[in-house]
Design a protein around this motif. Structure first.
Motif: not given
Length: 288
Positions: A75-91
């Motif tokens: 939940m933490v690694f593959a969910g919240l943190l993973n998507k937040q970091l990918a979103a930051a790089i995309s942004a």
């Protein structure tokens, strides 16, 4: 170059640091580098376990992971943190995608052996393979894959993998040119002094003399494995150092010497460092 970047979980707790590093990753991708980001998130994971009333237990620095703990890890690694970091790089202008072990069996694992017993730590594993074709598809499309520290076992279960070891194993399997550890400290420290360069044959002595301890031991052991497995260079860099990630990659590209005032952090090298080179960059010599 083909670069594996391990993003320390502690860095994910500061939005400004994440944005800065995401911008540097975007810049490196724009230069044509093929990048895989691997991230941890131990402190956030521990805090989440506490919220669920699940006690954290450690053996030799590794978290004992029963099925409840493993489910929270996913939940933490593959969910919240993973998507937040990918979103930051995309942004930051560079398309990125968050992936985990179950996606096209991207990262394969088996239960870790501890005290000669496989699986004695529960759902803790070690990396046994990487779906390189999937990652190459992302790189061909100019997309940065961001991987959670999980592996898919032959039994169909997900396993928690130490992120430092996973990054090193990925670098080895993918025949990466460079492995970079982004940490919440400025490099490997001897007291308050940053060690600019460490050879593989020095790591055991540093551990025995307790100059390094805790998580840094795991990083250095993983760095040694990567170098012995054919990775050309390893660099441990403070994630909060302005432009530190860019400088580390450009130093590797240019073949800059291990000891250089232009690059922060600690470079880990395969070959022994000559005594005269080390003495020339020692604090005593510099003071003279």
């Amino acid at each position: 170059m083909k670069i594996i970047i391990k993003f320390a979980g502690a860095l994910l707790e500061d939005k400004g640091t994440v944005q800065s590093l995401a911008g540097q990753i975007a810049s490196l991708a724009a230069e044509g580098h093929e990048i895989l980001v691997v991230h941890g998130g131990g402190r956030i994971f521990t805090a989440t376990l506490k919220r669920f009333g699940i006690e954290s237990k450690f053996v030799a620095g590794l978290r004992v992971t029963d099925y409840q703990t493993r489910d929270v890890a996913v939940m933490v690694f593959a969910g919240l943190l993973n998507k937040q970091l990918a979103a930051a790089i995309s942004a930051a202008g560079q398309p990125a995608v968050g992936i985990s072990a179950a996606d096209a069996e991207c990262f394969r694992a088996e239960p870790l052996v501890h005290n000669d017993v496989q699986g004695s730590l529960g759902y803790v594993g070690y990396l046994t393979g990487v779906n390189a074709k999937l990652l190459e598809t992302f790189w061909a499309a100019s997309i940065v894959p961001v991987a959670a520290c999980l592996g898919l076992g032959s039994d169909g279960e997900l396993y928690n993998i130490n992120a430092d070891h996973m990054a090193a194993a990925c670098a080895e399997y993918l025949q990466a040119d460079h492995l970079i550890y982004l940490t919440d400290v400025q490099g490997v420290l001897d007291g308050e002094r940053i060690l600019s360069g460490i050879a593989c044959d020095e790591i055991g002595d540093l551990v025995q003399r307790k100059i390094v301890s805790g998580g840094m031991v795991l990083k250095l052991e993983a760095a040694k494995r990567a170098l012995e497995g054919g990775v050309r260079g390893v660099h441990i860099v403070g994630g909060s150092v302005p432009g530190g990630l860019l400088a580390a990659v450009h130093a590797a590209q240019s073949g800059m010497p291990v000891f250089s005032d232009e690059v922060s952090g600690t470079r880990v090298v395969r070959e022994p460092i000559a005594v005269d080179v080390r003495m020339a960059h020692s604090p005593a010599h510099s003071a003279a």
